[in-house]
Design a protein around this motif. Sequence first.
Motif, short mmCIF file in Angstrom:
data_model
loop_
_atom_site.label_atom_id
_atom_site.label_comp_id
_atom_site.label_asym_id
_atom_site.label_seq_id
_atom_site.Cartn_x
_atom_site.Cartn_y
_atom_site.Cartn_z
N LEU A 1 0.83 -1.21 0.00
CA LEU A 1 0.00 0.00 0.00
C LEU A 1 0.86 1.26 0.00
N SER A 2 1.98 1.24 0.74
CA SER A 2 2.87 2.41 0.76
C SER A 2 3.43 2.68 -0.63
N LYS A 3 3.85 1.62 -1.31
CA LYS A 3 4.40 1.79 -2.65
C LYS A 3 3.34 2.30 -3.61
N ILE B 1 -0.71 10.07 -3.72
CA ILE B 1 -1.78 10.38 -2.76
C ILE B 1 -1.38 9.84 -1.39
N GLU B 2 -2.01 10.36 -0.34
CA GLU B 2 -1.71 9.93 1.02
C GLU B 2 -2.16 8.48 1.23
N LEU B 3 -1.42 7.79 2.08
CA LEU B 3 -1.74 6.39 2.37
C LEU B 3 -3.14 6.27 3.00
N THR B 4 -3.48 7.19 3.89
CA THR B 4 -4.80 7.15 4.55
C THR B 4 -5.92 7.30 3.53
N LEU B 5 -5.73 8.23 2.57
CA LEU B 5 -6.75 8.43 1.53
C LEU B 5 -6.87 7.19 0.66
N LEU B 6 -5.75 6.56 0.33
CA LEU B 6 -5.78 5.35 -0.49
C LEU B 6 -6.60 4.26 0.19
N VAL C 1 -11.66 1.03 0.61
CA VAL C 1 -12.71 0.47 1.46
C VAL C 1 -14.08 0.98 1.02
N GLN C 2 -14.20 2.28 0.77
CA GLN C 2 -15.51 2.88 0.48
C GLN C 2 -15.94 2.72 -0.98
N ASN C 3 -15.01 2.92 -1.91
CA ASN C 3 -15.36 2.89 -3.34
C ASN C 3 -14.89 1.65 -4.06
N MET D 1 -11.80 10.76 -11.20
CA MET D 1 -11.64 9.73 -12.20
C MET D 1 -10.17 9.42 -12.51
N HIS D 2 -9.30 10.41 -12.36
CA HIS D 2 -7.88 10.14 -12.60
C HIS D 2 -7.33 9.17 -11.55
N ILE D 3 -7.88 9.27 -10.30
CA ILE D 3 -7.47 8.33 -9.25
C ILE D 3 -7.98 6.93 -9.57
N PHE D 4 -9.24 6.84 -10.03
CA PHE D 4 -9.79 5.54 -10.39
C PHE D 4 -8.97 4.89 -11.50
N ASP D 5 -8.61 5.67 -12.52
CA ASP D 5 -7.83 5.12 -13.63
C ASP D 5 -6.49 4.58 -13.15
N MET D 6 -5.84 5.31 -12.22
CA MET D 6 -4.55 4.84 -11.69
C MET D 6 -4.74 3.57 -10.87
N LEU D 7 -5.79 3.54 -10.05
CA LEU D 7 -6.06 2.34 -9.25
C LEU D 7 -6.32 1.14 -10.15
#
Length: 486
Positions: free
Chosen positions: A171-173, A180-185, A190-192, A204-210
């Motif tokens: 998760l840190s990597k 982005i911050e580890l807590t936000l990740l 968990v939520q989305n 959406m840019h975060i979703f694409d990266m995930l």
Amino acid sequence: MQAAVLLYKERFYLFDGEKFSSVEPSKAKKFRIGAVVPVRYVITLTFKLPSSIDQERLAVQVELKMYNEGGLDPNKEYVIDYLVYQMPQEEDYLIEAFALCKEDVDPFFEPYVDQIGFLDLLFPRFIAYESLYVDQRSQKDDLIIYLGEEEAFGVVYQKGRYIGHRTIDSLSKLSKAMGIELTLLKTLLVQNGLVESRYAPEQMHIFDMLQERFFTMVEKLAYAINHKRSFYGLERIDRIILDFEGELIEGLDGLFDSFGISGVEYERLVCCNMEPKQSSLATQAYYVLQYDRLPQKINLNFYDRGLPWYRYELFWYGVTAIVAILAVGGFWLYLDIQEAKIQESIGLKTKELASIKSTNKKSLAKLRKLKKEKKELQNQIGALEKENEIIEETLEAIPFIQKAKLDRERMINDVIEALYTYHLSTKSIDQNGTREILVDLLSKDEQRDRIAAFMRYLLQRKYKNVQTKRIQRKDGLYESVVKVAP
């Protein structure tokens, strides 16, 4: 009370199979004590050895393999342990060997060894899941995914038996790579989860990266699973278990569909009737508690308990010395008698030896002549056998050539029929004799399931190796190269 102690985050925790309680180091010494070592320090090597060798020679051969092929430094101190698998219809053992360097782990454990004097068990986290199956052997093939802040991996258990693991991004990597911050990740996972509709337009840019990062991780695990199929006869994955702080990541299981791993159960880790958030820790503590009952176990420990005073070799050396002093007088008398007998026996043996030498001299000339004749006959036989082999190979090759032609036609026809059935487009189809076909598929985002269906179709046609070699996503199109081999 049956209990064990787990060293975790600088504290000692007593576990009786149902609950945890903190315990002082002085009281912890009464119980078996174990701790988890970081997976990044564990050196792993897989190889085969003949099953005919005994256990003592097997241990020596494993150690030699680890130094010669595992890259161990002979100037450093290691502990080596291994698991042995009897391969069906083979005369070899498959060995999964593990090594740990003392220099790597001393900074973690020496402060606690200084307090209590020892540790009983050191083991990697991926083997701790053995404890899930100790009370009831499973008939399912499980993929357990651990997602932690500092390490992450997938581990395969075939009907409750460990058969391999593969590390993935922690998760840190992930948080550093995504910026982005580890807590936000953690919160987003968990939520989305990996469900696109749950992300706002500005996210959406975060979703694409995930999606991209987790797809790459799943691809690594799928390749590792396919690699294990040939060794262990692994037919499918029945269940995916997620060990992620007691939570599930919705949509993660769907990423496996593109690799032919679909229709699986997906659940969070649960152990010892504990709350999900404590289950990960419970698997480690239960491994220590049930260590003697485990069919497979690894211990990479450097810090063993000291033995009781009466079990030290020095004590027994002292006892032996006293007995020897009492017996030495009678021993010298015994030696005198034995020396006379030996001298008499030497005289008789000398006469026998002279007679044998005379006989051997005559036989030696005859033996040399026979050896020469034997060599000439062997040369003649060898020439005839070689000529015969050439004739036999020529005759045997004819039906194989005909069969190879039919196999090539059948493979290409099956692939074309699968493409037609699932309405898939191809960029190219490359056939390498009867060994494999590489199909470069093109599909839209909403058609990804067709690729999985295409692969399942070919598996049902008795092709043993159907796997994705490369997947690329660009401008809403997926380009997937699928390898098909009989």
